[in-house]
Write an enzyme that holds these catalytic residues in place. Structure first.
Site, PDB file in Angstrom:
ATOM      1  N   SER A  30     -28.072 -28.914  63.422  1.00  0.00           N
ATOM      2  CA  SER A  30     -27.028 -29.505  63.681  1.00  0.00           C
ATOM      3  C   SER A  30     -25.943 -28.934  63.834  1.00  0.00           C
ATOM      4  O   SER A  30     -25.739 -28.115  63.532  1.00  0.00           O
ATOM      5  CB  SER A  30     -27.375 -30.670  62.943  1.00  0.00           C
ATOM      6  OG  SER A  30     -26.310 -31.650  63.186  1.00  0.00           O
TER       7      SER A  30
ATOM      8  N   TYR B 150     -27.241 -33.650  54.222  1.00  0.00           N
ATOM      9  CA  TYR B 150     -27.363 -33.191  55.486  1.00  0.00           C
ATOM     10  C   TYR B 150     -26.573 -31.693  56.588  1.00  0.00           C
ATOM     11  O   TYR B 150     -27.402 -30.888  56.679  1.00  0.00           O
ATOM     12  CB  TYR B 150     -27.266 -34.436  56.788  1.00  0.00           C
ATOM     13  CG  TYR B 150     -27.246 -34.468  57.696  1.00  0.00           C
ATOM     14  CD1 TYR B 150     -28.569 -34.571  58.371  1.00  0.00           C
ATOM     15  CD2 TYR B 150     -26.320 -33.795  58.860  1.00  0.00           C
ATOM     16  CE1 TYR B 150     -28.998 -34.111  59.933  1.00  0.00           C
ATOM     17  CE2 TYR B 150     -27.198 -33.617  60.315  1.00  0.00           C
ATOM     18  CZ  TYR B 150     -28.210 -33.931  60.203  1.00  0.00           C
ATOM     19  OH  TYR B 150     -28.691 -33.472  62.024  1.00  0.00           O
TER      20      TYR B 150
HETATM   21  P1  NAD Z   1     -34.899 -39.401  64.820  1.00  0.00           P
HETATM   22  O1  NAD Z   1     -34.840 -40.561  63.641  1.00  0.00           O
HETATM   23  O2  NAD Z   1     -34.814 -40.255  66.534  1.00  0.00           O
HETATM   24  O3  NAD Z   1     -36.024 -38.942  64.628  1.00  0.00           O
HETATM   25  C1  NAD Z   1     -37.052 -38.213  63.253  1.00  0.00           C
HETATM   26  C2  NAD Z   1     -38.699 -37.745  63.883  1.00  0.00           C
HETATM   27  O4  NAD Z   1     -38.883 -37.050  62.521  1.00  0.00           O
HETATM   28  C3  NAD Z   1     -39.384 -38.897  63.645  1.00  0.00           C
HETATM   29  O5  NAD Z   1     -40.721 -38.345  64.051  1.00  0.00           O
HETATM   30  C4  NAD Z   1     -39.842 -39.380  62.394  1.00  0.00           C
HETATM   31  O6  NAD Z   1     -41.054 -39.536  62.020  1.00  0.00           O
HETATM   32  C5  NAD Z   1     -40.000 -37.418  61.539  1.00  0.00           C
HETATM   33  N1  NAD Z   1     -39.967 -37.648  60.144  1.00  0.00           N
HETATM   34  C6  NAD Z   1     -39.034 -38.495  59.341  1.00  0.00           C
HETATM   35  N2  NAD Z   1     -38.860 -37.973  58.115  1.00  0.00           N
HETATM   36  C7  NAD Z   1     -40.241 -37.374  58.250  1.00  0.00           C
HETATM   37  C8  NAD Z   1     -41.110 -36.325  57.214  1.00  0.00           C
HETATM   38  N3  NAD Z   1     -41.052 -37.300  55.905  1.00  0.00           N
HETATM   39  N4  NAD Z   1     -42.466 -35.854  57.510  1.00  0.00           N
HETATM   40  C9  NAD Z   1     -42.549 -35.836  58.760  1.00  0.00           C
HETATM   41  N5  NAD Z   1     -41.716 -36.006  60.069  1.00  0.00           N
HETATM   42  C10 NAD Z   1     -40.805 -37.028  59.245  1.00  0.00           C
HETATM   43  O7  NAD Z   1     -34.312 -38.333  64.135  1.00  0.00           O
HETATM   44  P2  NAD Z   1     -34.128 -37.364  65.963  1.00  0.00           P
HETATM   45  O8  NAD Z   1     -32.374 -38.081  66.554  1.00  0.00           O
HETATM   46  O9  NAD Z   1     -34.335 -37.225  66.520  1.00  0.00           O
HETATM   47  O10 NAD Z   1     -33.449 -36.490  65.335  1.00  0.00           O
HETATM   48  C11 NAD Z   1     -34.598 -34.906  65.073  1.00  0.00           C
HETATM   49  C12 NAD Z   1     -33.742 -34.097  65.106  1.00  0.00           C
HETATM   50  O11 NAD Z   1     -32.257 -33.656  65.145  1.00  0.00           O
HETATM   51  C13 NAD Z   1     -33.033 -33.761  62.681  1.00  0.00           C
HETATM   52  O12 NAD Z   1     -33.611 -32.584  62.096  1.00  0.00           O
HETATM   53  C14 NAD Z   1     -31.993 -34.185  63.277  1.00  0.00           C
HETATM   54  O13 NAD Z   1     -31.175 -33.504  62.052  1.00  0.00           O
HETATM   55  C15 NAD Z   1     -31.443 -33.247  64.376  1.00  0.00           C
HETATM   56  N6  NAD Z   1     -30.298 -33.229  64.958  1.00  0.00           N
HETATM   57  C16 NAD Z   1     -29.787 -35.139  65.567  1.00  0.00           C
HETATM   58  C17 NAD Z   1     -28.822 -35.434  66.008  1.00  0.00           C
HETATM   59  C18 NAD Z   1     -28.507 -36.295  67.062  1.00  0.00           C
HETATM   60  O14 NAD Z   1     -27.147 -37.134  67.342  1.00  0.00           O
HETATM   61  N7  NAD Z   1     -29.577 -37.181  66.690  1.00  0.00           N
HETATM   62  C19 NAD Z   1     -27.732 -33.977  65.898  1.00  0.00           C
HETATM   63  C20 NAD Z   1     -27.596 -33.077  65.522  1.00  0.00           C
HETATM   64  C21 NAD Z   1     -29.110 -32.642  65.287  1.00  0.00           C
END
Ligand code: NAD
Length: 256
Positions: A139, A152
């Site tokens: 991130s 985080y």
């Molecule tokens: P999201 O909540 O849409 O998806 C998260 C996924 O992780 C889901 O499939 C969920 O079921 C799974 N998950 C959660 N806890 C789990 C566990 N204990 N075991 C197995 N699976 C688990 O989130 P997202 O925004 O798509 O985030 C995905 C990644 O991208 C994360 O690592 C997040 O930190 C990173 N990220 C997101 C953003 C953003 O703006 N959305 C920005 C930077 C980084």
């Protein structure tokens, strides 16, 4: 990009960025293994439309024993993991003094320790087969901090450091390890932060605009499809010497 013959495991791929990355890899011909909770059937159906029925494992990534079971499943069913995308992540927002211990432990386990476990279990097979890609979805919070996101930010900085170490330990091989550092992407994880602002009195549009205005100069969300293109680049030969990078795609967030 031709990923036929490669097996890709994307953690947390039932939703958001992970599902988008899985879709991009499947469109390029990879055999996918999905993981995560929620609407699993919908995710499996989406990826199957790309031509190959995906595998699925329901490991809770906060539990090392379940990660071991998932990696064993990948070996048994698909002969191992060629492309490992460590994407699963969770968030909790609170000042440090009020940050719940259970939330701290869960975020470190899922966002950081799971990356160590999947990587240590995937690397021996990659070394044997002589090729591999590890792509860690960190991130911008792996490179800069925001208040009230202590766990985080700590976990994501840890992922960037772990990425560099793995890159060094594989530097003389055809295995690369890199991190992708997105800014805001409109997924359920971010929608929950918009919902918190709406609950505090902002309109949905105000909440969305304010979230972007605080951090992301483009005032536009990054999309999972754009991140998918970056992941495909990292899988290709042109990226063979991209090692240990923490590549931001963030609408200008980190340029400030
Ligand atoms: P999201 O909540 O849409 O998806 C998260 C996924 O992780 C889901 O499939 C969920 O079921 C799974 N998950 C959660 N806890 C789990 C566990 N204990 N075991 C197995 N699976 C688990 O989130 P997202 O925004 O798509 O985030 C995905 C990644 O991208 C994360 O690592 C997040 O930190 C990173 N990220 C997101 C953003 C953003 O703006 N959305 C920005 C930077 C980084």
């Amino acid at each position: 990009m031709n990923l036929h013959g490669k097996t890709a495991l994307v953690t947390g791929s039932t939703s958001g960025i992970g599902l988008g990355l899985a879709d991009s890899l499947a469109a390029a011909g990879a055999q996918l293994i999905l993981n995560g909770f929620g609407d699993v059937d919908r995710a499996l159906a989406q990826i199957a439309q790309r031509g190959k029925a995906p595998g699925y494992h329901d490991a809770d990534l906060s539990d090392p024993a379940q990660i071991e079971a998932m990696m064993a499943y990948a070996g048994r069913r698909f002969g191992g993991v060629d492309i490992l995308v460590n994407n699963a992540g969770i968030q909790h927002v609170a000042p440090l003094e009020d940050f719940p211990v259970a939330q701290w432990n869960a975020i470190i386990a899922v966002n950081l320790s799971a990356v160590y476990h999947t990587s240590r279990l995937a690397l021996p097979g990659m070394r044997t087969r002589g090729w591999g890609r590890i792509i860690n979805v960190a991130s911008v919070h792996g490179l800069a901090a925001s208040k009230e996101k202590s766990a985080y930010v700590a976990a994501k900085h840890g992922v960037v450091g772990l990425t560099k170490t793995i890159a060094l330990e594989t530097a003389r091989t055809a295995i690369t390890c890199n991190a992708i550092c997105p800014g805001w992407v409109l997924t359920p994880l971010v929608q929950r932060q918009i919902d918190l602002r709406v609950a505090a009195g902002e309109s949905p549009q105000q909440a969305r605009d304010a979230l972007l205005a605080e951090k992301q100069p483009s005032q536009e969300f990054v999309t999972p499809q754009q991140l998918g293109e970056l992941a495909l680049f990292l899988c290709g030969d042109a990226a063979a010497q991209v090692r240990g990078a923490a590549w931001n795609m963030d609408g200008g967030w980190l340029a400030q």
